[in-house]
Design a protein around this motif. Structure first.
Motif, short mmCIF file in Angstrom:
data_model
loop_
_atom_site.label_atom_id
_atom_site.label_comp_id
_atom_site.label_asym_id
_atom_site.label_seq_id
_atom_site.Cartn_x
_atom_site.Cartn_y
_atom_site.Cartn_z
N GLU A 113 0.81 -1.19 -0.01
CA GLU A 113 -0.05 -0.09 -0.03
C GLU A 113 0.80 1.40 -0.01
OE1 GLU A 113 -3.86 1.26 2.44
OE2 GLU A 113 -2.11 0.71 3.68
N VAL A 114 0.54 2.34 -0.74
CA VAL A 114 1.20 3.42 -0.80
C VAL A 114 0.29 4.69 -0.03
CG1 VAL A 114 1.70 5.39 -2.45
CG2 VAL A 114 2.59 3.21 -2.93
N LEU A 115 0.80 5.19 0.78
CA LEU A 115 0.05 6.12 1.80
C LEU A 115 -0.10 7.56 1.27
CD1 LEU A 115 1.04 4.59 5.14
CD2 LEU A 115 -1.20 3.90 3.76
N VAL A 116 -1.14 8.22 1.19
CA VAL A 116 -1.30 9.68 1.14
C VAL A 116 -0.98 10.04 2.44
CG1 VAL A 116 -2.81 11.66 0.56
CG2 VAL A 116 -2.82 9.41 -0.74
N PRO A 117 0.17 11.05 2.48
CA PRO A 117 0.58 11.59 4.06
C PRO A 117 -0.36 12.48 4.46
CG PRO A 117 1.91 12.70 2.15
CD PRO A 117 1.19 11.62 1.44
N ARG A 118 -0.20 12.64 5.76
CA ARG A 118 -1.10 13.66 6.39
C ARG A 118 -0.62 15.03 5.77
NH1 ARG A 118 -0.65 11.61 12.87
NH2 ARG A 118 -0.94 9.35 12.40
N GLY A 119 -1.79 15.59 5.59
CA GLY A 119 -1.68 17.20 4.89
C GLY A 119 -1.31 16.84 3.35
N GLY A 120 -1.27 15.67 2.92
CA GLY A 120 -1.10 15.77 1.45
C GLY A 120 -2.38 16.01 0.63
N GLU A 121 -2.02 16.80 -0.30
CA GLU A 121 -3.32 17.20 -1.22
C GLU A 121 -3.19 16.83 -2.62
OE1 GLU A 121 -3.42 21.51 -0.75
OE2 GLU A 121 -4.35 21.37 1.37
N GLU A 201 10.86 0.09 -22.84
CA GLU A 201 9.47 0.72 -22.62
C GLU A 201 8.92 1.07 -21.19
OE1 GLU A 201 7.32 2.12 -25.34
OE2 GLU A 201 9.08 1.80 -26.60
N LEU A 202 8.26 1.87 -20.86
CA LEU A 202 7.69 2.26 -19.41
C LEU A 202 6.34 2.53 -19.79
CD1 LEU A 202 10.68 4.09 -19.54
CD2 LEU A 202 10.38 4.30 -17.02
N ARG A 203 5.48 2.12 -19.03
CA ARG A 203 3.86 2.30 -18.98
C ARG A 203 3.36 2.43 -17.63
NH1 ARG A 203 5.55 -1.09 -23.09
NH2 ARG A 203 5.84 -2.78 -21.63
N LEU A 204 2.45 3.40 -17.25
CA LEU A 204 1.92 3.44 -16.13
C LEU A 204 0.36 3.60 -16.09
CD1 LEU A 204 2.87 5.25 -13.00
CD2 LEU A 204 0.63 6.00 -13.99
N TRP A 205 -0.45 2.89 -15.37
CA TRP A 205 -1.92 3.00 -15.53
C TRP A 205 -2.28 3.64 -14.03
CZ3 TRP A 205 0.90 -0.91 -17.39
CH2 TRP A 205 0.88 -1.25 -18.68
N VAL A 206 -3.37 4.19 -14.15
CA VAL A 206 -4.29 4.73 -12.81
C VAL A 206 -5.62 4.36 -13.21
CG1 VAL A 206 -4.87 6.28 -11.40
CG2 VAL A 206 -2.44 6.55 -12.18
N PRO A 258 -7.56 14.57 -11.51
CA PRO A 258 -7.51 14.65 -10.18
C PRO A 258 -6.09 14.14 -9.52
CG PRO A 258 -9.50 13.74 -10.52
CD PRO A 258 -8.57 13.83 -11.81
N PHE A 259 -5.44 14.41 -8.56
CA PHE A 259 -4.31 13.67 -7.93
C PHE A 259 -4.77 12.34 -7.20
CE2 PHE A 259 -2.42 17.76 -8.48
CZ PHE A 259 -1.42 17.67 -8.85
N LEU A 260 -3.81 11.57 -6.87
CA LEU A 260 -4.18 10.30 -6.13
C LEU A 260 -4.81 10.59 -5.08
CD1 LEU A 260 -0.83 8.27 -7.21
CD2 LEU A 260 -2.95 8.24 -8.43
#
Length: 283
Positions: A113-121, A201-206, A258-260
């Motif tokens: 899991e990746v954690l959005v930090p406290r105060g992160g926007e 080659e690099l690829r990323l999906w959200v 939108p950001f993550l």
């Protein structure tokens, strides 16, 4: 050769994958996939041991995959290393590599899991090729010398909190240093198996939408130059990791996107290096 670490956080054991995908336990040969192991790694000898059946087989089903390097001494970040990413960020093409450091506490496994930090926007993703150092390096003179200190390559997500990076005093490290902000893996692919690190080659999906698609050929400063250059400013030690920059397509360069946020899913794939997947949570 593909090396990985499996097991609970802090209790991972080292594993090597055979050519047919069979996993072999290395814990009888090495304490961990750390600097000590990498500095003495002989891939030809290890391959012979695998072929001879000298290592016990391990079943990976149900096992967590950790980062393929045990707590690197340092993670060296390279910023703005793709022309299209520099353009989307509104930044000039750098005359020399931009270097920042990430704490080793940012490193997690490829499916953790990746954690959005406290105060992160404004938490953002960055798909990157990562270099793993296998020999001590200082003041390297040439690209040939740089090639000699690389143990191998893996995938990194250089997760970044843009609000901290740009709106909290202009220090990149603030936006790069939260826990879980450097997922690595799934494997460390040894350098002898990567014919050309500048042709990947690099690829990323959200959430299933492809956001990034680039090629390491588009780097401003190639892999060997990054290693040579970094060694002029710091000692690179076995187990250290260099994350080499990201191509265009980050959220920062996509107005209106939108950001993550918690629940989002990020997936990254690099040719020959596998695929990683993280679900976002909240610190």
């Amino acid at each position: 050769m593909k090396l990985l670490r499996v097991g609970p956080p802090g209790a991972e054991r080292p594993v090597v994958l055979g050519e047919d995908g069979t996993a072999y336990d290395l814990s009888g040969r090495a304490r961990d996939l750390d600097g000590a192991f990498l500095s003495g790694l002989d891939t030809a000898e290890l391959a012979r041991d695998v072929a001879a059946g000298l290592l016990p087989v391990v079943d990976l089903d149900g096992l967590r995959v950790g980062a393929p390097v045990a707590r690197p001494g340092k993670v060296v970040g390279i910023g703005l290393n793709y022309r299209d990413h520099a353009a989307e960020a509104g930044a000039a093409i750098p005359a020399e590599p931009v270097i920042f450091l990430k704490p080793s506490s940012t490193v997690v496994g490829p499916y953790d899991e990746v954690l959005v930090p406290r105060g992160g926007e404004k938490t953002d993703y960055e798909a990157e090729l990562a270099i793993v150092i296998g020999r001590t390096a200082r003041y390297l003179d040439s690209h040939a010398e740089a090639a000699g200190v690389i143990a191998g390559y893996t995938i990194a997500n250089d997760v970044t909190e843009r609000a901290f990076q740009f709106e909290r005093g202009g220090q990149w490290d603030k936006g790069k240093s939260a826990e879980t902000f450097t997922p690595l893996g799934p494997w460390l692919v040894t350098a002898d198996e990567v014919a050309d690190p500048q042709a990947l080659e690099l690829r990323l999906w959200v959430n299933g939408e492809r956001r990034q698609h680039g090629n390491t050929a588009e780097m401003i400063f190639p892999v060997l130059e990054l290693v040579r250059y970094a060694s002029q400013f710091m000692v690179l030690e076995p187990g250290d990791v260099i994350v080499t920059g990201t191509p265009a397509g980050v959220t920062l360069g996509r107005p209106g996107t939108p950001f993550l946020a918690p629940g989002d899913v990020v997936e990254i794939e690099i040719d020959g290096l596998g695929r990683q997947r993280q679900v976002l949570g909240k610190a």
